[in-house]
Design a protein around this motif. Structure first.
Motif, short mmCIF file in Angstrom:
data_model
loop_
_atom_site.label_atom_id
_atom_site.label_comp_id
_atom_site.label_asym_id
_atom_site.label_seq_id
_atom_site.Cartn_x
_atom_site.Cartn_y
_atom_site.Cartn_z
N LYS A 140 0.87 -1.19 0.00
CA LYS A 140 0.00 0.00 0.00
C LYS A 140 0.91 1.24 0.00
CE LYS A 140 -2.03 -1.43 3.77
NZ LYS A 140 -2.97 -1.49 4.93
N ILE A 141 1.18 1.74 -1.19
CA ILE A 141 2.22 2.77 -1.35
C ILE A 141 1.61 4.10 -1.78
CG2 ILE A 141 4.38 3.35 -2.49
CD1 ILE A 141 4.83 0.35 -2.90
N ALA A 142 1.96 5.15 -1.07
CA ALA A 142 1.52 6.51 -1.40
C ALA A 142 2.64 7.24 -2.15
CB ALA A 142 1.17 7.27 -0.12
N PHE A 143 2.25 8.32 -2.81
CA PHE A 143 3.23 9.12 -3.55
C PHE A 143 2.96 10.60 -3.32
CE2 PHE A 143 4.69 11.02 -7.74
CZ PHE A 143 6.04 10.97 -7.42
N LEU A 144 3.98 11.31 -2.85
CA LEU A 144 3.90 12.77 -2.70
C LEU A 144 4.67 13.39 -3.85
CD1 LEU A 144 4.51 13.19 1.16
CD2 LEU A 144 2.39 12.66 -0.07
N LYS A 145 3.92 13.94 -4.81
CA LYS A 145 4.55 14.44 -6.03
C LYS A 145 4.77 15.94 -5.98
CE LYS A 145 0.70 15.20 -9.24
NZ LYS A 145 1.43 16.17 -10.04
N GLY A 146 5.62 16.41 -6.86
CA GLY A 146 5.91 17.84 -6.94
C GLY A 146 4.80 18.59 -7.67
N PRO A 147 4.85 19.93 -7.64
CA PRO A 147 3.82 20.73 -8.33
C PRO A 147 3.81 20.50 -9.84
CG PRO A 147 5.63 22.11 -7.54
CD PRO A 147 5.85 20.76 -6.97
N SER A 148 2.61 20.36 -10.40
CA SER A 148 2.46 20.07 -11.84
C SER A 148 2.82 21.27 -12.70
CB SER A 148 1.03 19.64 -12.15
OG SER A 148 0.70 18.47 -11.45
N LYS B 205 1.57 -4.82 -10.08
CA LYS B 205 0.14 -5.14 -10.04
C LYS B 205 -0.51 -4.68 -8.74
CE LYS B 205 0.32 -9.08 -13.24
NZ LYS B 205 1.65 -8.72 -13.78
N LEU B 206 -0.14 -3.48 -8.31
CA LEU B 206 -0.70 -2.87 -7.10
C LEU B 206 -1.64 -1.73 -7.48
CD1 LEU B 206 2.43 -2.70 -4.78
CD2 LEU B 206 0.57 -4.38 -4.71
N PRO B 207 -2.71 -1.53 -6.71
CA PRO B 207 -3.65 -0.44 -7.02
C PRO B 207 -3.05 0.93 -6.66
CG PRO B 207 -4.27 -1.51 -4.97
CD PRO B 207 -3.14 -2.32 -5.54
N ILE B 208 -3.40 1.93 -7.47
CA ILE B 208 -3.00 3.31 -7.18
C ILE B 208 -4.22 4.03 -6.63
CG2 ILE B 208 -2.15 5.47 -8.16
CD1 ILE B 208 -0.83 3.82 -10.37
N LYS B 209 -4.18 4.39 -5.35
CA LYS B 209 -5.31 5.04 -4.71
C LYS B 209 -5.16 6.56 -4.79
CE LYS B 209 -6.78 1.39 -1.61
NZ LYS B 209 -7.45 1.12 -0.32
N GLU B 210 -6.19 7.20 -5.32
CA GLU B 210 -6.14 8.65 -5.52
C GLU B 210 -5.87 9.39 -4.22
OE1 GLU B 210 -9.40 10.34 -7.60
OE2 GLU B 210 -9.27 8.94 -9.29
N GLU B 211 -6.46 8.90 -3.11
CA GLU B 211 -6.29 9.61 -1.84
C GLU B 211 -4.87 9.48 -1.29
OE1 GLU B 211 -8.52 5.70 -0.74
OE2 GLU B 211 -8.31 7.07 -2.46
N TRP B 212 -4.07 8.62 -1.89
CA TRP B 212 -2.67 8.46 -1.47
C TRP B 212 -1.69 9.12 -2.43
CZ3 TRP B 212 -2.77 2.49 -0.16
CH2 TRP B 212 -3.51 2.30 1.02
N VAL B 213 -2.19 9.73 -3.47
CA VAL B 213 -1.33 10.48 -4.40
C VAL B 213 -1.63 11.96 -4.18
CG1 VAL B 213 -0.70 10.94 -6.79
CG2 VAL B 213 -1.28 8.60 -6.07
#
Length: 374
Positions: free
Chosen positions: A209-217, A250-258
């Motif tokens: 269950k992996i989250a991602f904190l991305k930079g400004p678009s 094959k892991l889900p990408i959860k919007e609330e974790w990005v």
């Protein structure tokens, strides 16, 4: 005395002179005189005399008329211009103390200086001015440099425009923010692959269950009606790397974790990590777009009394020195900046010496630095 006059003319780029009746060298017309008369840049005059197609018909006619009016002799000027090599490389960057403080700038600069040191070239730092250049050649001419090294080419909308329309034969070397549509030379770190490596490492450690904190678009310039917004290649590539890594596992990408951070800062990392932790389900790993964001994430985990890495792993990106001193020390993805700087400097000199012709696009793969946070 005659030689001294000649040297002065040559050194100052006063490229047209003639002898008077008594044999003295007499200055007559310079490129700047023509540019002033024609109402164009000095670079445009250079391109006209070099018979470069990269000039509008309107500008061509203006320069031609100015040359006729001033009685300029282009053959003599071109002969002097061919002799005149400055053996100066320009290092173009923003006017900011960051070039002396940030790991990104200092490590790239260190590599560039190592490449230049053993040659007869010198390095000149050029701070980007708030002015609209017509093309990159204008910068080369204004600062009397043979080639340009640009550490961050997406620092100003005008510079972005100049690079996007820069022909491949212009001696320019760009670092990072790779865009395959750009014809200029590139040395870049594959940040997408770097983030993918981070995801793969967490998966192998059993994280699902992996989250991602991305930079400004978007990168913002100016304010109000004059505000300009351009897309961030770095943020896009890193998000793409995260998505690739998750799909490969094959892991889900959860919007609330990005979560998109408003800046690459500890404060934003802290805020966005709190938002992730306040969701219904918590992740067991966080990948961050840079180390500052990751340091903010570690602070948030401490506040929520979440053990790192036992309950939640954190991985940063960049390899800043502060990451070694955190509790726990930060696992990160490190760009090979010194090697990139050396390669960019060496390749630009090779281009200027005629050893390379085609545009150079050299990719470096980042390396994973494993510490205690993951």
């Amino acid at each position: 005395m005659e030689q001294m006059c000649y040297d002065y003319v040559k050194y100052n780029g006063l490229l047209h002179n003639e002898r008077s009746e008594n044999g003295d060298i007499r200055l007559k017309v310079t490129y700047r005189d023509i540019a002033r008369e024609a109402g164009v840049s000095v670079g445009t005059v250079h391109r006209y005399l070099a018979k470069n197609d990269y000039i509008s018909e309107d500008a061509r006619q203006k320069v031609n008329q100015a040359i006729k009016k001033l009685g300029f002799n282009p053959n003599l000027a071109q002969r002097f211009q061919r002799r005149r090599k400055t053996h100066q490389l320009g290092l173009l960057t923003s006017f900011s103390k960051d070039i002396f403080n940030s790991r990104y700038h200092t490590h790239l600069l260190g590599g560039i200086m190592n490449a230049v040191y053993e040659t007869d070239y010198n390095l000149k730092i050029i701070f980007l001015k708030e002015r609209d250049y017509t093309n990159v050649t204008d910068i080369l001419t204004e600062y009397s440099v043979d080639g340009l090294l640009i550490l961050t080419w997406r620092i100003h909308p005008n510079l972005i425009r100049l690079i996007e329309m820069c022909p491949k034969h212009i001696p320019v070397m760009l670092f990072n923010d790779y865009d395959p549509k750009i014809e200029a030379n590139f040395v870049y770190s594959d940040v997408s692959q770097g983030i993918e490596m981070a995801v793969d490492y967490l998966v192998k450690k059993g994280r699902k269950k992996i989250a991602f904190l991305k930079g400004p678009s978007l990168i913002h310039f100016g304010s109000g009606r004059e505000a300009v917004h351009v897309s961030s290649i770095d943020a896009y590539d890193k998000l793409e790397g995260f998505q690739k890594g998750m799909r490969a596992a094959k892991l889900p990408i959860k919007e609330e974790w990005v979560k998109e951070c408003g800046s690459y800062s500890m404060v934003e990392g802290y805020k966005k990590t709190k938002e992730v932790l306040e969701s219904k389900e918590r992740p067991d790993g966080i990948v961050c777009a840079n180390d500052e964001i990751a340091l903010g994430a570690l602070n948030a985990l401490r506040e929520f009394k979440i053990s790192c890495p036992d309950e939640m792993s954190v991985i940063g990106f960049d390899g800043i020195e502060k990451g070694e001193l955190t509790t726990p020390p930060l696992t990160t993805v490190e760009q090979l900046l010194n090697s990139m700087g050396f390669e960019g400097g060496r390749k630009l000199i090779d281009i200027l010496q005629g050893k390379l012709v085609d545009p150079i696009h050299t990719k470096f793969v980042p390396k994973l630095v494993i510490r205690k946070s993951a």
